[in-house]
Design a protein around this motif. Structure first.
Motif, PDB file in Angstrom:
ATOM      1  N   LYS A 200       0.845  -1.191   0.000  1.00 44.60           N
ATOM      2  CA  LYS A 200       0.000   0.000   0.000  1.00 44.60           C
ATOM      3  C   LYS A 200       0.884   1.246   0.000  1.00 44.60           C
ATOM      4  O   LYS A 200       1.853   1.337   0.742  1.00 44.60           O
ATOM      5  N   SER A 201       0.537   2.212  -0.839  1.00 39.68           N
ATOM      6  CA  SER A 201       1.295   3.451  -0.933  1.00 39.68           C
ATOM      7  C   SER A 201       0.976   4.359   0.245  1.00 39.68           C
ATOM      8  O   SER A 201      -0.145   4.389   0.745  1.00 39.68           O
ATOM      9  N   ARG A 202       1.971   5.107   0.697  1.00 40.64           N
ATOM     10  CA  ARG A 202       1.789   6.041   1.787  1.00 40.64           C
ATOM     11  C   ARG A 202       1.076   7.302   1.330  1.00 40.64           C
ATOM     12  O   ARG A 202       0.453   8.001   2.116  1.00 40.64           O
ATOM     13  N   PHE A 203       1.185   7.589   0.041  1.00 43.53           N
ATOM     14  CA  PHE A 203       0.618   8.813  -0.519  1.00 43.53           C
ATOM     15  C   PHE A 203      -0.511   8.475  -1.486  1.00 43.53           C
ATOM     16  O   PHE A 203      -0.464   7.476  -2.179  1.00 43.53           O
ATOM     17  N   THR A 204      -1.519   9.342  -1.544  1.00 47.06           N
ATOM     18  CA  THR A 204      -2.618   9.122  -2.470  1.00 47.06           C
ATOM     19  C   THR A 204      -2.174   9.520  -3.879  1.00 47.06           C
ATOM     20  O   THR A 204      -1.181  10.212  -4.064  1.00 47.06           O
ATOM     21  N   GLU A 205      -2.944   9.073  -4.855  1.00 45.41           N
ATOM     22  CA  GLU A 205      -2.621   9.403  -6.236  1.00 45.41           C
ATOM     23  C   GLU A 205      -2.639  10.909  -6.458  1.00 45.41           C
ATOM     24  O   GLU A 205      -1.795  11.440  -7.181  1.00 45.41           O
ATOM     25  N   SER A 206      -3.578  11.600  -5.846  1.00 44.65           N
ATOM     26  CA  SER A 206      -3.672  13.051  -6.039  1.00 44.65           C
ATOM     27  C   SER A 206      -2.456  13.779  -5.449  1.00 44.65           C
ATOM     28  O   SER A 206      -1.990  14.770  -6.013  1.00 44.65           O
ATOM     29  N   GLN A 207      -1.911  13.277  -4.331  1.00 45.67           N
ATOM     30  CA  GLN A 207      -0.714  13.883  -3.753  1.00 45.67           C
ATOM     31  C   GLN A 207       0.489  13.674  -4.662  1.00 45.67           C
ATOM     32  O   GLN A 207       1.294  14.587  -4.854  1.00 45.67           O
TER      33      GLN A 207
ATOM     34  N   HIS B 237       6.375  19.038   0.399  1.00 53.74           N
ATOM     35  CA  HIS B 237       5.423  17.950   0.610  1.00 53.74           C
ATOM     36  C   HIS B 237       5.941  16.896   1.585  1.00 53.74           C
ATOM     37  O   HIS B 237       5.338  15.846   1.744  1.00 53.74           O
TER      38      HIS B 237
END
Length: 40
Positions: A3-10, A31
């Motif tokens: 699982k990625s720590r950051f969302t796609e939008s970030q 960021h």
């Protein structure tokens, strides 16, 4: 898959800022990510 720590939008926001002319170091600092994370 991990699982990625950051969302796609970030992620997209950081990439667009750097693409628009911001330095990679400045975008990463703003960021709170490392340069290595950006280049991965």
């Amino acid at each position: 898959m991990k699982k990625s720590r950051f969302t796609e939008s970030q992620i997209i926001a950081v990439l667009r800022e750097v693409d628009a002319g911001m330095k990679v170091e400045d975008g990463c600092c703003q960021h709170s990510i490392s340069n290595a994370t950006y280049y991965n």
